[in-house]
Design an enzyme around this catalytic site. Sequence first.
Site, short mmCIF file in Angstrom:
data_model
loop_
_atom_site.label_atom_id
_atom_site.label_comp_id
_atom_site.label_asym_id
_atom_site.label_seq_id
_atom_site.Cartn_x
_atom_site.Cartn_y
_atom_site.Cartn_z
N ASP A 416 0.52 -0.76 0.12
CA ASP A 416 0.22 0.02 0.31
C ASP A 416 1.10 1.24 0.18
O ASP A 416 2.14 1.37 0.57
CB ASP A 416 -0.97 -0.05 1.63
CG ASP A 416 -1.97 1.81 1.20
OD1 ASP A 416 -2.75 0.93 0.62
OD2 ASP A 416 -2.03 2.04 2.46
N GLU A 453 1.56 -0.51 -5.24
CA GLU A 453 1.27 0.79 -5.16
C GLU A 453 2.08 1.56 -5.58
O GLU A 453 2.45 2.60 -4.69
CB GLU A 453 -0.09 0.59 -3.98
CG GLU A 453 -1.13 1.85 -4.44
CD GLU A 453 -2.16 1.94 -3.24
OE1 GLU A 453 -3.58 2.42 -3.72
OE2 GLU A 453 -1.50 2.52 -2.69
#
Length: 753
Positions: A416, A453
């Site tokens: 993330d 990401e």
Amino acid sequence: MSSIAFPRRRLAVAKTTSLPHPVTHPEGFGRANWRACPASRRLNRICAIRRTRIFASMDTAGLDPAVSNGQATPLGASKLGEGVNFALFSEHGTSVTLCVRLGTEGPVKEIVLDPQKNRTGNVWHICLENIPLSGVLYGYHVDGPRDKNSRFDKNTLLLDPYAKYVEGRRIFADKTQKLAPHWGTFDFTLSEFDWEGDEARTRVPEKDLVIYEMSVRGFTKDQSSGVAEGVRGSYLGFIDKIPHLVELGVTAVELLPIFEYDELEFQRRPNPRDHMVNAWGYSTINFFSPMSRFASNGGGPIAASLELKQMVKALHKAGIEVLLDVVYNHTNEGGNCADPYVTCFRGVDNAVYYMMDANGYMNFSGCGNTLNCNHPVVTEFILDSLKHWYGRVSIIMRSASGFRVTEYHIDGFRFDLASVLCRGTNGAPLANPPLIRAICKDEVLSKCKLIAEPWDCGGLYLVGAFPNWDRWAEWNGKYRDDLRRFVKGDCGMKRTLATRLSGSADLYNKNQRKPYHGINFIVAHDGFTLYDLVAYNMKHNDANGERGQDGSNDNFSWNCGVEGETGDQAVNGLRARQMKNLHVALMFSQGTPMMIMGDEYAHTKYGNNNTYGHDTSLNEFLWTQLQKKKDHFAFFSKVIKFRLKHPLLARSEFLSNSDVTWHETQWDNPDSRFLAFTLHEGKLGGGDLYMAFNAHTYAVNAALPRPPGGKRWLRLIDTHFAHPEDFCEEGVGGLQERYSVVPFSCIVLIAKS
């Protein structure tokens, strides 16, 4: 020897709230689920019985430990001889007290560590003998200097950063226990988990990944799942529904965070979001322990660990790999606020674990703090965490910190806001981040799948430029935006669409990177669902308590003429067609496709594109809807399975000029919204594929190219047709030299003899 202090009263946290008793259920798990997965159910029943005996014996036996200096490695709690060694890193701490507790109601006993005997370098350590090897709860008090970068508070109970299990409340979102403290615990009496040869299984090649982003809890939480009440939303409940994933055809699941987190963190004090429950889990408390409240029947942390292993093993037996969404960019402890939520890192050594500047916490995560990922200590901490989840029994080695690799057999990780991991200790971007390089070069992680990401909330956008050492894949945010824009009919998108369908060579055809290093997706957990993308022009986030200011405003969506739900059959027909168009484009693109849970039955969140705080049907798989949308599901499943078996759709190399013919004369016409091309089988076989996408408001009478010698074109897909004519696996013949591609539709033809 260390001094042992017995407090005259319990810690404040223990005085005001107590841990719940272990939950035992005489009726077990329910007959239906016992039959469905007998081995895992019996395992949980045994754990519940065994756990009850442990706590009972501790409550009567008490604690009279023999204390020795212990050792600095490994960090965390570990078995040392006949005792338990506790080791905690704290460079700036000046005093450390180990707090131990027996049972769920017993008093807390404090053991003050002597810095002359119980400190080696920056690691504080102590060994306790004559204590149970399981069921003990422990934490720390740490004190230190009061300066701009330190946040020491000797009165706050702190969780061990290396705790392998976390004990807190047992039932998800139990508001009667919302202030329950978080303790570390251990169980050195467990026998080795039987993976049944899982470590020798064949891995899914990266080019063959079809990723399904999903929530463990949301998958079976709804009553319509048919899972027994105490098992819904758990790791064991998940096992019951693996056949659905097999039928759909996906080859990997990407699980929203399953590290320990506090789902009731919004409710600790009055605020505009205090009605919400953290359903997604992007607020990590501990990076080594599975989310304990995903255990069935309130089983607690040890049961959660065992049940997670059962789930992973069951997925692997079904041919499905397991990827974890991991959040190493921030923690749950917040930022610059008067009443912070201190559970661990802030109190253990704030200046090491977090990025700080003259104004306090740097906030590249958008959540108040940012982990100091490229500090050597934090880098090693993250590596240890990854190896803990990925480890295999065949691996026998130790990290530099002395932390022994354990095992969950996880296949890979999606990081993330991974651009945070590319920032130095001062927050500046690094061209060669030590952490990213260390992950790539680590022997244990050498075959681990890595997905970034590639952006953060500080504006470091690295799509196509993430430091990768030819190993890291990336969420392709440009693919998402460009596909959305073309399919909804934006002008000037034809050339860009061709690039994205071809594997985004402009981004990834560098050095030794491959098409599969681009993770193609159209929707993800944080945004519109596929249905909402074609049903809403605007986000509808009022229920989130942030006055509609949260969630993306740049959705590139089109409601097909009506905002939200409607009974207009023409609008609903167009929406169904657009969802199929998007799904075909995704699965027929070069690169790795990712879809999200529920899109196979057109799940809606009613226009809310940021449902992180809703532990409701918004984030749950609704199995009754799946039954109602069988035709929709059938199309989605057939398209996925066709991708997996046709050699032209999952290439290991980028397309060459001989691999594709573009049937196009209008590249520079911004008003052209039609694209057609042929993929040639060459030496790969499978038959040529002709594809055409029409985002015009009118039909295009497309001239078909001549099929290869001795073959004819058969219609495989036409999204204009209803089920079952929309996908005909054997192919439909009788095609003429031209094919009318209706507005907002796509077709796929296959060349066969």
